[in-house]
Design a protein around this motif. Structure first.
Motif, PDB file in Angstrom:
ATOM      1  N   LEU A   1      -2.237   2.373  -1.104  1.00 33.84           N
ATOM      2  CA  LEU A   1      -1.977   2.483  -2.538  1.00 33.84           C
ATOM      3  C   LEU A   1      -0.734   1.738  -2.990  1.00 33.84           C
ATOM      4  O   LEU A   1      -0.552   1.502  -4.172  1.00 33.84           O
ATOM      5  CB  LEU A   1      -1.829   3.955  -2.931  1.00 33.84           C
ATOM      6  CG  LEU A   1      -3.086   4.824  -2.771  1.00 33.84           C
ATOM      7  CD1 LEU A   1      -2.734   6.272  -3.028  1.00 33.84           C
ATOM      8  CD2 LEU A   1      -4.175   4.352  -3.718  1.00 33.84           C
ATOM      9  N   GLU A   2       0.136   1.412  -2.058  1.00 39.25           N
ATOM     10  CA  GLU A   2       1.407   0.816  -2.463  1.00 39.25           C
ATOM     11  C   GLU A   2       1.238  -0.589  -3.026  1.00 39.25           C
ATOM     12  O   GLU A   2       0.396  -1.354  -2.574  1.00 39.25           O
ATOM     13  CB  GLU A   2       2.381   0.796  -1.279  1.00 39.25           C
ATOM     14  CG  GLU A   2       2.880   2.178  -0.896  1.00 39.25           C
ATOM     15  CD  GLU A   2       3.991   2.114   0.133  1.00 39.25           C
ATOM     16  OE1 GLU A   2       4.756   1.142   0.118  1.00 39.25           O
ATOM     17  OE2 GLU A   2       4.076   3.030   0.952  1.00 39.25           O
ATOM     18  N   ASP A   3       2.041  -0.903  -3.984  1.00 34.36           N
ATOM     19  CA  ASP A   3       2.066  -2.237  -4.583  1.00 34.36           C
ATOM     20  C   ASP A   3       2.830  -3.161  -3.631  1.00 34.36           C
ATOM     21  O   ASP A   3       4.017  -2.971  -3.386  1.00 34.36           O
ATOM     22  CB  ASP A   3       2.770  -2.151  -5.935  1.00 34.36           C
ATOM     23  CG  ASP A   3       2.771  -3.479  -6.685  1.00 34.36           C
ATOM     24  OD1 ASP A   3       2.508  -4.515  -6.055  1.00 34.36           O
ATOM     25  OD2 ASP A   3       3.052  -3.457  -7.895  1.00 34.36           O
ATOM     26  N   ASN A   4       2.165  -4.159  -3.119  1.00 38.61           N
ATOM     27  CA  ASN A   4       2.769  -5.054  -2.116  1.00 38.61           C
ATOM     28  C   ASN A   4       3.222  -6.385  -2.705  1.00 38.61           C
ATOM     29  O   ASN A   4       3.317  -7.379  -1.989  1.00 38.61           O
ATOM     30  CB  ASN A   4       1.766  -5.309  -0.981  1.00 38.61           C
ATOM     31  CG  ASN A   4       1.474  -4.049  -0.194  1.00 38.61           C
ATOM     32  OD1 ASN A   4       2.388  -3.321   0.182  1.00 38.61           O
ATOM     33  ND2 ASN A   4       0.187  -3.770   0.045  1.00 38.61           N
ATOM     34  N   THR A   5       3.490  -6.401  -4.012  1.00 40.37           N
ATOM     35  CA  THR A   5       3.936  -7.644  -4.644  1.00 40.37           C
ATOM     36  C   THR A   5       5.212  -8.169  -3.998  1.00 40.37           C
ATOM     37  O   THR A   5       5.399  -9.383  -3.846  1.00 40.37           O
ATOM     38  CB  THR A   5       4.166  -7.418  -6.153  1.00 40.37           C
ATOM     39  OG1 THR A   5       2.929  -7.001  -6.746  1.00 40.37           O
ATOM     40  CG2 THR A   5       4.661  -8.684  -6.825  1.00 40.37           C
ATOM     41  N   ILE A  69      -4.089   1.109  -9.442  1.00 45.26           N
ATOM     42  CA  ILE A  69      -3.505   2.165 -10.262  1.00 45.26           C
ATOM     43  C   ILE A  69      -4.128   3.478  -9.809  1.00 45.26           C
ATOM     44  O   ILE A  69      -5.349   3.635  -9.822  1.00 45.26           O
ATOM     45  CB  ILE A  69      -3.775   1.947 -11.760  1.00 45.26           C
ATOM     46  CG1 ILE A  69      -3.139   0.646 -12.237  1.00 45.26           C
ATOM     47  CG2 ILE A  69      -3.256   3.129 -12.572  1.00 45.26           C
ATOM     48  CD1 ILE A  69      -3.424   0.319 -13.685  1.00 45.26           C
ATOM     49  N   LEU A  70      -3.286   4.405  -9.393  1.00 46.44           N
ATOM     50  CA  LEU A  70      -3.753   5.720  -8.979  1.00 46.44           C
ATOM     51  C   LEU A  70      -3.660   6.668 -10.164  1.00 46.44           C
ATOM     52  O   LEU A  70      -2.614   6.800 -10.780  1.00 46.44           O
ATOM     53  CB  LEU A  70      -2.893   6.247  -7.821  1.00 46.44           C
ATOM     54  CG  LEU A  70      -3.139   7.693  -7.386  1.00 46.44           C
ATOM     55  CD1 LEU A  70      -4.556   7.854  -6.849  1.00 46.44           C
ATOM     56  CD2 LEU A  70      -2.119   8.115  -6.343  1.00 46.44           C
ATOM     57  N   ALA A  71      -4.760   7.336 -10.492  1.00 46.41           N
ATOM     58  CA  ALA A  71      -4.791   8.304 -11.592  1.00 46.41           C
ATOM     59  C   ALA A  71      -5.144   9.679 -11.034  1.00 46.41           C
ATOM     60  O   ALA A  71      -6.130   9.826 -10.312  1.00 46.41           O
ATOM     61  CB  ALA A  71      -5.798   7.883 -12.652  1.00 46.41           C
ATOM     62  N   ILE A  72      -4.313  10.672 -11.358  1.00 45.50           N
ATOM     63  CA  ILE A  72      -4.553  12.029 -10.877  1.00 45.50           C
ATOM     64  C   ILE A  72      -4.565  12.971 -12.072  1.00 45.50           C
ATOM     65  O   ILE A  72      -3.618  13.002 -12.857  1.00 45.50           O
ATOM     66  CB  ILE A  72      -3.459  12.491  -9.887  1.00 45.50           C
ATOM     67  CG1 ILE A  72      -3.288  11.482  -8.753  1.00 45.50           C
ATOM     68  CG2 ILE A  72      -3.788  13.867  -9.325  1.00 45.50           C
ATOM     69  CD1 ILE A  72      -2.146  11.824  -7.808  1.00 45.50           C
TER      70      ILE A  72
END
Length: 387
Positions: A1-5, A69-72
């Motif tokens: 899930l991490e953004d690896n930019t 984008i994680l939505a909870i």
């Protein structure tokens, strides 16, 4: 899930290629050469460096492998409070783009205060506010984040908020509201103790969220006294009719909040204290005369039953003997309220303002309630009803 930019390691040849791009100075600030001639990201980056680096990498070193984008929705459902906080620490604090809807004070208590989108129902539909542009200083931001702990994370869910100074008010204001026939819970009104008189960041915060609020604060009366060529405020005195040059520290504080938060100029705030109180109350600020305890005693100076309640409570709680109990009763009757307050706070009595307020909240009557507190409770009720 991490953004690896932003990669943690860049190979040397790629690093050299990136150095020719505009804005590449940020690379030298954020990376250092490792043992294998690769460049490793430094473990500690400032917020400004981190943002600059992200922007640079997004422009010149995009991996083109998608963006998550994680939505909870309602993560608190069927989840222990401790695990609700784990969700934040393990997911929200990572470099992840996250949308979360919640009614959990356990989660809001640890969420960054500038990441909130606040939705509330009004008669005109749903009101949407955000704290993204909250304009407060670093010290006030730290205070706010420390303030909104698990106990106060519910501030986001209140239909109205009463901001108060300390623990004594925390016990008494809800009880006073009950005595007035205006219970706070039935209206969704939350009483929030800021443990100080520094209301300004909380006013800005609630204004940003669009949550109705009132502030209840001590007047902290003082007399201006000449000491040589200087005039200095002398506290610890009761207001007397023959006092001419006096002031209220509470009014001074609220005046500054109106200037800093509400766009008032010095000239727009009247000099007369009765006019100040009228203006303050119109904007949700209610100021006493002395401290709340002294104002309560002043309120009942002609009421024997209400004075008896205070006397009996002091006698029950104090560690002192018969002489101390009698002195308290005599001084209350004589209007020596500062001396009475000193006895409440004295180590000899072993009571303290908080403990006294806790017990007093059970036995107080409507007659004990100072006018400015009545006004504040009536005001927040009206503001909530107008939504």
């Amino acid at each position: 899930l991490e953004d690896n930019t932003v990669p943690s390691i860049i190979k040397e040849d790629k690093f050299q290629e990136l150095l020719i791009e505009e804005g590449s100075e940020i690379l030298k600030s954020c990376y250092e050469k490792g043992s294998k001639n690769n460049y490793n990201i430094k473990t500690e980056l400032t917020g400004e460096d981190s943002n600059q680096l992200y922007s640079f990498m997004d422009t010149y070193f995009s991996l083109n492998n998608g963006f998550t984008i994680l939505a909870i929705e309602e993560p608190e459902s069927h989840l222990h409070p401790a695990l609700q906080r784990v969700i934040y620490k393990d997911v929200m604090e990572k470099n992840t783009s996250l949308l979360m809807t919640t009614h959990s004070p356990y989660i809001t208590s640890v969420a960054p205060i500038d990441s909130i989108v606040h939705l509330r129902h009004t008669s005109n539909g749903t009101s949407i506010k955000t704290t993204a542009a909250l304009n407060i200083g670093k010290r006030d931001r730290v205070d706010l984040e420390r303030y909104i702990d698990i106990k106060r994370g519910e501030i986001y869910f209140g239909r109205g908020v009463i901001l108060i100074e300390g623990v004594a008010e925390e016990y008494l204001i809800p009880s006073f509201a009950e005595k007035l026939g205006m219970p706070l819970d039935s209206k969704g009104i939350i009483c929030c103790n800021v443990n100080s008189t520094n209301f300004e960041p909380y006013v800005k915060f609630l204004d940003a969220l669009g949550i109705p609020y009132v502030v209840i604060t001590d007047g902290d009366y003082y007399l201006n006294v000449k000491e040589g060529e200087k005039t200095v405020p002398k506290f610890g005195l009761l207001k007397e009719e023959d006092h001419e040059d006096f002031g209220f520290d509470g009014n001074d504080r609220i005046k500054q909040i109106l200037i800093n938060c509400k766009g008032f100029t010095e000239e727009q705030i009247p000099v007369e204290y009765d006019k100040q109180d009228k203006l303050f109350s119109e904007h949700g600020f209610f100021v006493g005369v002395h401290t709340m305890e002294i104002d309560i005693m002043s309120e009942i100076k002609e009421l024997s039953h209400e004075k008896k309640i205070l006397n009996n409570l002091f006698s029950e709680l104090t560690l002192g003997g018969l002489k101390q109990k009698k002195n308290f009763s005599v001084e209350l009757e004589q209007g020596k309220y500062i001396s009475c307050l000193n006895k409440l706070e004295s180590s000899h009595s072993g009571i303290g303002k908080g403990r006294f307020a806790q017990h007093f909240s059970v036995v107080c009557t409507e007659n004990h309630i100072p006018e400015y507190i009545k006004g504040a409770i009536e005001s927040i009720y009206k503001r909530v009803d107008e939504l």
